[in-house]
Write a protein that holds these residues in place. Structure first.
Motif, mmCIF file in Angstrom:
data_model
loop_
_atom_site.group_PDB
_atom_site.id
_atom_site.type_symbol
_atom_site.label_atom_id
_atom_site.label_comp_id
_atom_site.label_asym_id
_atom_site.label_seq_id
_atom_site.Cartn_x
_atom_site.Cartn_y
_atom_site.Cartn_z
ATOM 1 N N ARG A 233 45.996 42.801 55.035
ATOM 2 C CA ARG A 233 45.679 43.926 54.154
ATOM 3 C C ARG A 233 45.197 45.136 54.955
ATOM 4 O O ARG A 233 45.697 46.246 54.800
ATOM 5 N N ILE B 11 32.373 37.360 49.932
ATOM 6 C CA ILE B 11 32.820 36.351 48.966
ATOM 7 C C ILE B 11 33.110 35.036 49.676
ATOM 8 O O ILE B 11 32.758 33.958 49.191
ATOM 9 N N SER C 48 40.240 52.752 43.821
ATOM 10 C CA SER C 48 39.938 51.320 43.815
ATOM 11 C C SER C 48 41.044 50.564 43.101
ATOM 12 O O SER C 48 41.281 49.393 43.400
ATOM 13 N N ALA D 158 43.444 49.964 45.846
ATOM 14 C CA ALA D 158 42.959 48.898 46.727
ATOM 15 C C ALA D 158 43.148 47.547 46.061
ATOM 16 O O ALA D 158 43.521 46.570 46.697
ATOM 17 N N ARG E 37 45.312 44.384 47.294
ATOM 18 C CA ARG E 37 44.656 43.092 47.475
ATOM 19 C C ARG E 37 45.440 42.003 46.772
ATOM 20 O O ARG E 37 45.722 40.954 47.339
ATOM 21 N N ASN F 278 35.849 33.478 43.417
ATOM 22 C CA ASN F 278 35.749 34.912 43.701
ATOM 23 C C ASN F 278 36.241 35.743 42.534
ATOM 24 O O ASN F 278 37.427 35.936 42.357
ATOM 25 N N SER F 279 35.303 36.232 41.758
ATOM 26 C CA SER F 279 35.663 37.212 40.747
ATOM 27 C C SER F 279 35.932 38.534 41.456
ATOM 28 O O SER F 279 35.445 38.763 42.550
ATOM 29 N N ARG G 299 35.588 41.951 42.707
ATOM 30 C CA ARG G 299 34.510 42.953 42.793
ATOM 31 C C ARG G 299 34.952 44.216 43.500
ATOM 32 O O ARG G 299 34.225 45.165 43.589
ATOM 33 N N SER G 300 36.145 44.201 44.042
ATOM 34 C CA SER G 300 36.573 45.360 44.834
ATOM 35 C C SER G 300 37.133 46.433 43.932
ATOM 36 O O SER G 300 37.847 46.152 42.997
#
Lengths: 249, 129
Positions: free
Chosen positions: A175, A239, B62, B65, B69, B125-126, B128-129
């Motif tokens: 990424r 995380i 975001s 991003a 991701r 992992n929720s 958050r980014s």
């Protein structure tokens, strides 16, 4: 037109020695990495030297970056995650500084090479793996066994979870690398249009205003991407560290 | 406000006519209050609007991003699955079954990663980014 890949070339500056037949060279990439580390160290040491009650500019910059990373870490891992603060903070500051240096024209972008980002991602991956095993023992493998799964599909689920775990460093590194590489190539191609168009005469010069505006806008976007990707790398590190501290989700 | 009272005292220079100057002062103070509150309202509205614009820009960034991701999560799962399958084929010479099976498992793992990153599937992992 200027070669858009030329900016990613590695040049040898001097040779440090040989391991086997492999030459160990100090390259422009190493020089920029040293530069990034020097800038971060100067910022943090210079920022904490004054210890003023009312911070001056450098001190407030240092304090802001400390609090930013500290809050990110505390939010996703909790207070016991703060033992990883030096690691996470170094990662964030190094990536951010390297990204920002790369935006300056004629510089080399360290993070646009996958070997660098993969190294950083593997460092996080191994930290999670080794610390998780050290802290939780075999309980760490509960990470691969979700609750409430019927026994007959459990082997399949475990294999999928293991692949999912192994794919983390890949997505983590690709990424950052892909974002930086793609952004810099786009910027270079648009900037190349400006010169090749303006060689066509008056009409070309008028037409080259469009890619010029585009290049300016892209530079601003790249600045944003540079910060954002450093942040995304950091938050994913947090995380993953959370998994090492609290497996069994 | 402090400046206003100072100026007033300096102008008068005398305390012989306290009632008049006090009345004038209170009148000026109420006037100043009105002007200040009007200015403050205007500035609040303007800064709120700027804040909205800033929020929009960061939301867009975001979102980009997030898109990057999610796509990289899926691709990474598939790639890792394929590499594992290829490695098993090479070691055990079971070609092409290792690649076939692990490519599919990798795809499943990629989708699982994707759903976890998007916060759709229950997981560690929720987003958050």
């Amino acid at each position: 037109m200027a070669d858009p890949i030329h900016q990613f070339e590695i040049h040898k500056i001097f040779t440090l020695g040989h391991i086997g037949n492999q030459e160990i060279a100090f390259t422009n990439s190493s020089a920029y990495m040293f530069g990034a580390v020097a800038i971060v160290s100067l910022l943090m040491i210079g920022g904490s030297a004054g210890r003023r009650l009312i911070p001056d500019r450098i001190q407030s910059l240092a304090e802001l970056s400390y609090e930013f990373v500290g809050n990110t870490l505390r939010d996703s891992v909790g207070d016991e995650g703060m033992k990883f603060f030096p690691f996470v903070f170094s990662l964030f500051m190094f990536i951010l500084t390297a990204n920002l240096i790369g935006i300056i024209p004629y510089t080399f972008t360290v993070t646009s090479h996958i070997i660098i980002t993969l190294c950083l991602a593997l460092m996080v991956f191994l930290t999670v793996l080794l610390y998780g095993l050290y802290k939780n023992g075999l309980g760490f493998f509960k990470l691969f066994v979700p609750h409430g799964i019927p026994i007959y599909i459990l082997p399949l689920i475990v294999v999928i979870e293991v692949i999912s775990f192994l794919s983390r460093p890949v997505s983590h590194s690709v990424r950052l690398f892909a974002n930086m590489l793609a952004g810099h190539i786009t910027l270079k191609v648009f900037a190349g249009f400006v010169t090749s168009l303006s060689a066509l005469g008056l009409v070309g010069v008028a037409g080259s205003l469009l890619p010029l505006a585009m290049t300016t806008a892209l530079t601003a976007l790249e600045l944003l991407v540079a910060f954002l990707q450093a942040y995304v790398f950091t938050i994913l590190t947090c995380i993953y560290l959370n998994d090492a501290l609290h497996p069994g989700h | 406000m402090a400046d206003g009272t100072h100026g007033n005292q300096g102008d008068d220079g005398s305390s012989e006519r306290p009632p008049v100057s006090e009345a004038a002062l209170s009148a000026r103070l109420t006037h100043l209050d009105e002007r200040l509150s009007a200015l403050r309202n205007e500035r609040d509205i303007r800064s709120a609007r700027q804040g909205n614009e800033k929020q929009n820009a960061s939301a867009k960034a975001s979102a980009m991003a997030r898109g990057f991701r999610l796509s990289s999560e899926l691709v990474a799962g598939v790639v890792v699955g394929a590499v594992i399958g290829w490695g098993i084929d090479r070691l055990l010479s079971t070609s092409p079954w290792g690649l076939v099976v692990f490519f599919l498992l990798g795809f499943v793992a990629g989708v699982l990663n994707l759903m976890r990153a998007a916060g759709v599937a229950p997981g560690d992992n929720s987003d958050r980014s």
